[in-house]
Write a protein that holds these residues in place. Structure first.
Motif, mmCIF file in Angstrom:
data_model
loop_
_atom_site.group_PDB
_atom_site.id
_atom_site.type_symbol
_atom_site.label_atom_id
_atom_site.label_comp_id
_atom_site.label_asym_id
_atom_site.label_seq_id
_atom_site.Cartn_x
_atom_site.Cartn_y
_atom_site.Cartn_z
ATOM 1 N N ASN A 120 25.140 51.044 9.056
ATOM 2 C CA ASN A 120 23.927 51.767 8.660
ATOM 3 C C ASN A 120 23.332 51.172 7.388
ATOM 4 O O ASN A 120 24.046 50.934 6.411
ATOM 5 C CB ASN A 120 24.254 53.252 8.425
ATOM 6 N N GLY A 121 22.023 50.900 7.434
ATOM 7 C CA GLY A 121 21.343 50.320 6.286
ATOM 8 C C GLY A 121 21.322 48.813 6.264
ATOM 9 O O GLY A 121 20.752 48.211 5.348
ATOM 10 N N ALA A 122 21.905 48.171 7.282
ATOM 11 C CA ALA A 122 21.940 46.711 7.303
ATOM 12 C C ALA A 122 20.583 46.104 7.634
ATOM 13 O O ALA A 122 20.314 44.949 7.310
ATOM 14 C CB ALA A 122 22.984 46.221 8.310
ATOM 15 N N GLY A 123 19.718 46.878 8.311
ATOM 16 C CA GLY A 123 18.375 46.388 8.637
ATOM 17 C C GLY A 123 18.133 46.152 10.112
ATOM 18 O O GLY A 123 17.077 45.647 10.493
ATOM 19 N N LEU A 137 24.128 41.798 11.426
ATOM 20 C CA LEU A 137 23.354 41.819 10.184
ATOM 21 C C LEU A 137 24.220 42.360 9.052
ATOM 22 O O LEU A 137 24.939 43.348 9.226
ATOM 23 C CB LEU A 137 22.132 42.714 10.344
ATOM 24 N N ARG A 138 24.137 41.702 7.902
ATOM 25 C CA ARG A 138 24.805 42.204 6.711
ATOM 26 C C ARG A 138 23.877 42.013 5.525
ATOM 27 O O ARG A 138 23.470 40.882 5.235
ATOM 28 C CB ARG A 138 26.133 41.480 6.466
ATOM 29 N N ASP A 139 23.494 43.111 4.907
ATOM 30 C CA ASP A 139 22.639 43.066 3.722
ATOM 31 C C ASP A 139 21.359 42.272 3.975
ATOM 32 O O ASP A 139 20.932 41.456 3.165
ATOM 33 C CB ASP A 139 23.417 42.464 2.544
ATOM 34 N N GLY A 140 20.753 42.503 5.155
ATOM 35 C CA GLY A 140 19.463 41.892 5.456
ATOM 36 C C GLY A 140 19.512 40.454 5.919
ATOM 37 O O GLY A 140 18.469 39.821 6.094
ATOM 38 N N LYS A 141 20.720 39.917 6.145
ATOM 39 C CA LYS A 141 20.863 38.540 6.604
ATOM 40 C C LYS A 141 21.766 38.502 7.830
ATOM 41 O O LYS A 141 22.577 39.401 8.038
ATOM 42 C CB LYS A 141 21.464 37.663 5.493
ATOM 43 N N ILE A 142 21.622 37.451 8.624
ATOM 44 C CA ILE A 142 22.495 37.277 9.783
ATOM 45 C C ILE A 142 23.826 36.715 9.309
ATOM 46 O O ILE A 142 23.911 35.590 8.822
ATOM 47 C CB ILE A 142 21.868 36.330 10.828
ATOM 48 N N ALA A 143 24.875 37.521 9.461
ATOM 49 C CA ALA A 143 26.203 37.090 9.037
ATOM 50 C C ALA A 143 26.949 36.368 10.155
ATOM 51 O O ALA A 143 27.863 35.582 9.898
ATOM 52 C CB ALA A 143 27.022 38.291 8.571
ATOM 53 N N GLN A 157 37.028 45.849 15.287
ATOM 54 C CA GLN A 157 37.741 45.316 14.130
ATOM 55 C C GLN A 157 37.069 44.057 13.613
ATOM 56 O O GLN A 157 36.881 43.877 12.406
ATOM 57 C CB GLN A 157 39.194 45.017 14.500
ATOM 58 N N HIS A 158 36.700 43.162 14.537
ATOM 59 C CA HIS A 158 36.043 41.908 14.143
ATOM 60 C C HIS A 158 34.679 42.178 13.519
ATOM 61 O O HIS A 158 34.303 41.550 12.523
ATOM 62 C CB HIS A 158 35.881 40.992 15.359
ATOM 63 N N PHE A 159 33.938 43.126 14.121
ATOM 64 C CA PHE A 159 32.617 43.484 13.621
ATOM 65 C C PHE A 159 32.716 43.990 12.175
ATOM 66 O O PHE A 159 31.930 43.590 11.304
ATOM 67 C CB PHE A 159 31.985 44.543 14.526
ATOM 68 N N LEU A 160 33.676 44.858 11.907
ATOM 69 C CA LEU A 160 33.810 45.432 10.577
ATOM 70 C C LEU A 160 34.157 44.365 9.547
ATOM 71 O O LEU A 160 33.696 44.402 8.405
ATOM 72 C CB LEU A 160 34.868 46.542 10.589
ATOM 73 N N LYS A 161 34.971 43.390 9.946
ATOM 74 C CA LYS A 161 35.320 42.307 9.009
ATOM 75 C C LYS A 161 34.076 41.521 8.588
ATOM 76 O O LYS A 161 33.887 41.187 7.416
ATOM 77 C CB LYS A 161 36.347 41.365 9.662
#
Length: 269
Positions: free
Chosen positions: A39-42, A190-196, A260-264
């Motif tokens: 939530n909030g990743a964009g 997405l992580r912090d507005g960027k593609i991780a 699990q992989h997604f959360l990492k």
């Protein structure tokens, strides 16, 4: 393979808060693709920009084909009946509703039911039917199985696979990692507005590692271990049990899940 859509250098902000920081996305035609993020990743903002529902400051978006959008909620009048909504959308799109599609989604059963009387699952089915009336090439699904029972989920998953088999491209937003792993060819996180991360589920597993969980139950209790290298770890654990004179009652090995992989990735671990 032809790309169904591409987004390059996409930026979006709300006042001083930058939500999308130059993201690049590419979805191949005929794929089932999921955009994931905490939530909030964009992710919702990114999808709304691609769908044309929200303006963005910088970047380019190219869509190859007609789109249909199934949202979590719709501004349908409370007293409109299912068949009336279908006729209205069909008239707007100058199309005749596909009878086989309506039957597959179970919309016939709610044809004479007012929107306010429908369950959440029935509304989800109606929303999807309305999105498909225009016979789109690209279908956006926002939490498509929310509110559905197990039978409804299985039925809808089958229909989504049928859409793919007929050459449709599916863009999926879901919090159900089991659903994503079961349906999707490719994902982006997405992580912090960027593609991780962008790629397949298999590629994600290889990037993070296998990450096995091993549980050994003995007469002395239950012990749980996490490892990326199952062979040496299991050998060492069995040796430890032997040294403690523990009688092994059960051994369980679980492969790391997509969740699990997604959360990492999503949490930057």
């Amino acid at each position: 393979m032809t790309n169904a859509l591409e987004a390059k250098g996409l930026w979006k902000s709300y006042g001083e808060k930058v939500v999308l920081k130059g993201i690049d996305l590419c979805v191949r035609q005929g794929d089932i693709f999921a955009l994931l993020g905490v939530n909030g990743a964009g992710k919702t903002t990114a999808l709304e920009c691609i769908e044309g529902l929200r303006k963005y400051e910088k970047g380019t978006i190219s869509v190859n084909g007609k789109i249909g959008i199934q949202l979590q909620s719709a501004a349908l009048p409370a007293h409109i009946k299912g068949e009336e909504a279908l006729r209205l959308f069909a008239k707007w799109n100058r199309k005749t509703p596909d009878a086989s599609m309506l039957a597959a989604l179970g919309v016939d059963a709610i044809a004479h039911k007012q929107y306010q009387e429908m369950s959440t699952g029935q509304k989800r089915r109606l929303h999807l039917a309305l999105a498909l009336i225009c016979d789109p090439d690209i279908v956006f699904l926002d939490e498509p199985t929310a509110g559905l029972d197990i039978e409804g989920r299985i039925s809808l998953h089958k229909y989504i696979r049928d859409l793919k088999a007929h050459g449709k491209t599916i863009i999926l937003a879901s919090h159900d990692m089991a659903e994503v792993e079961s349906l999707c060819n490719s994902i982006a996180i997405l992580r912090d507005g960027k593609i991780a991360f962008a790629g397949t589920v298999i590629a994600l597993t290889e990037k993070i590692g296998k990450h096995y969980t091993i549980q050994i139950r003995t007469d002395q209790g239950l012990e749980t271990y996490e490892t990326d290298d199952i062979g040496p770890s299991l050998t060492a654990m069995l040796k430890s049990c032997q040294e403690k004179n523990a009688v092994i009652q059960d051994i369980r090995v679980d492969r790391g899940s997509l969740e699990q992989h997604f959360l990492k990735i999503a949490k930057g671990e």
